[in-house]
Design an enzyme around this catalytic site. Structure first.
Site, PDB file in Angstrom:
ATOM      1  N   SER A  22      -9.343  11.642 -10.150  1.00 56.79           N
ATOM      2  CA  SER A  22     -10.285  11.405  -9.062  1.00 56.79           C
ATOM      3  C   SER A  22      -9.866  10.159  -8.244  1.00 56.79           C
ATOM      4  CB  SER A  22     -11.645  11.206  -9.733  1.00 56.79           C
ATOM      5  OG  SER A  22     -12.688  11.179  -8.888  1.00 56.79           O
ATOM      6  N   SER A  48       1.169  17.100 -16.868  1.00 56.51           N
ATOM      7  CA  SER A  48       1.477  17.159 -15.433  1.00 56.51           C
ATOM      8  C   SER A  48       2.937  16.798 -15.146  1.00 56.51           C
ATOM      9  CB  SER A  48       0.586  16.175 -14.658  1.00 56.51           C
ATOM     10  OG  SER A  48      -0.767  16.406 -14.946  1.00 56.51           O
ATOM     11  N   CYS A 153     -16.983   0.263 -10.578  1.00 54.23           N
ATOM     12  CA  CYS A 153     -17.329   0.754  -9.236  1.00 54.23           C
ATOM     13  C   CYS A 153     -18.746   0.372  -8.788  1.00 54.23           C
ATOM     14  CB  CYS A 153     -17.142   2.258  -9.156  1.00 54.23           C
ATOM     15  SG  CYS A 153     -17.796   3.137 -10.573  1.00 54.23           S
ATOM     16  N   HIS A 246     -22.483   5.320  -4.860  1.00 52.67           N
ATOM     17  CA  HIS A 246     -23.433   4.792  -5.849  1.00 52.67           C
ATOM     18  C   HIS A 246     -24.525   3.990  -5.129  1.00 52.67           C
ATOM     19  CE1 HIS A 246     -20.748   6.180  -8.831  1.00 52.67           C
ATOM     20  NE2 HIS A 246     -20.236   5.048  -9.264  1.00 52.67           N
TER      21      HIS A 246
END
Ligand code: NAP
Length: 355
Positions: A22, A48, A153, A246
């Protein structure tokens, strides 16, 4: 070295660790057209590695995947990447070990993960709030490399909104209730059946981060170390059915008397080192106060100043503490990739990253 001098030279090659996640995808999106940095490598897990990035990633960003990055082969997170600066959006389960390995091998690591945030010699950096904490880099024990971290965050918006109040009036204590977006849990994150038509009143480890990280960020640098800010914080965190952004409902107890107008003026006047240095990712005004009583809202305000500004509103008197208000910040831009890129820009401007 100022921004205007830099545009005439080649860009600084950088790598993204955890590039498929993300936060990693937001790094790719923001760095693909950055004036100072160019993406030289993308790295992720063994599953990956070896695939072209376009095949390894489930691209979720609103802009198209840049072709040159889509064609890059995903690397393992080993310190043999063709650059000296790495941005990390690694899962916290492996970030601690991998980031330390890169710093030990001479890389400048700019991390979003929690693992090294509270180490005494690691800056927990917000350029508008504590740019001077970069001095901690002089006492780091990594042989040639350096480690800088982004706060949590929710903490970034919170610390930015509190900083001008702390400087002007002093802050004794605060209560914070968060309403946090789904993307904050990474990808694929919370199952749709858990979050649709629902609010989850628990986010693992989050309340402790909100109660401790601001004390370091807002602390004073003295004789090469941080003296924590004396401030009591109580936090309650909720996951809500919002994609990005947020929201935080905050009550504060101030040390000095101040009017509502004083608080709003302090927020409106607030600028920091990122603005003084005119860094490319810096918002013109880090804090925006809205008079409308139903603002700020994630849907309307998350992308204010390209997602780098904090929106504030609903300032009113609090019957328990002194004042209460609401803030909003974009969790993967200001709260993660954008904040980390701003940290790197500050490090270039201050001579910690060489061109
Ligand atoms: P995410 O979507 O789950 O992405 C995690 C990334 O780590 C993926 O690229 C994944 O690669 C890679 N990874 C997982 N295990 C690995 C391993 N063993 N070796 C190498 N790479 C591995 O998580 P996220 O939300 O982007 O968060 C990344 C970090 O930023 C976390 O520490 C998080 O706490 C922090 N953060 C997140 C936000 C936010 O809003 N999301 C905000 C601030 C900070 P594969 O795809 O190959 O598995």
């Amino acid at each position: 070295m100022m921004g205007s001098d830099l545009h005439f030279r080649d860009k600084i090659p950088v790598a993204i660790l955890g590039a498929t996640g993300s936060v990693g995808q937001k790094f790719v999106e923001l760095l693909s057209s950055h004036p100072w940095f160019e993406v030289a490598a993308v790295a992720a897990s063994e599953k990956s590695a070896g695939k072209p990035y376009r095949q390894a990633v489930n691209w979720l960003m609103p802009s198209p995947l840049p072709e040159f990055i889509g064609n890059l082969e995903v690397q393992k997170c080993e310190p043999n990447l063709p650059c000296s600066v790495v941005f990390s959006g690694l899962d916290a389960s492996i970030a601690g070990e991998v980031e330390a390995k890169f710093a030990q091998a001479g890389y400048i690591v700019i991390s979003n993960s929690r693992n090294h945030r509270m180490n005494a010699d690691v800056p927990l950096l917000i350029p508008e709030v504590n740019a001077d904490h970069l001095e901690l880099l002089h006492s780091q024990s990594y042989s040639k490399g350096k480690m800088v971290t982004n706060p949590n965050c929710s903490v970034i918006g919170l610390a930015m909104a509190i900083k001008p109040l702390l400087d002007k009036f002093g802050v004794e204590s605060m209560n914070v209730v968060t309403l946090q977006a789904i993307s904050g849990a990474g990808y694929p994150g919370v199952a749709s059946l858990d979050i649709l038509d629902n609010t989850i009143p628990f986010i693992g480890g989050e309340e402790q981060k909100i109660e401790t990280e601001p004390l370091k960020i807002l602390g004073k640098l003295s004789k090469g170390r941080i003296e924590n800010c004396q401030l009591t914080i109580s936090a309650q965190c909720n996951r809500v059915s919002v994609t990005d952004g947020h929201l935080e409902c905050i009550s504060v107890k101030l040390k000095a008397k101040a009017s509502k107008a004083d608080l709003i003026a302090a927020w409106k006047e607030f600028k920091g080192e990122a603005q003084a240095l005119n860094l490319p990712t810096a918002p013109q005004f880090p804090l925006h106060y809205f008079e409308e009583e139903h603002f700020p809202q994630p849907k309307r305000h998350k992308l204010l100043e390209k997602g780098m500004a904090v929106s504030i509103g609903r300032l009113r008197e609090c019957p328990l503490l002194d004042y209460k208000f609401v803030i909003l910040s974009h969790n993967t831009i200001r709260g993660a990739a954008g904040g980390a890129i701003l940290n790197a820009e500050l490090m270039v401007a201050k001579g910690y990253i060489f061109w």
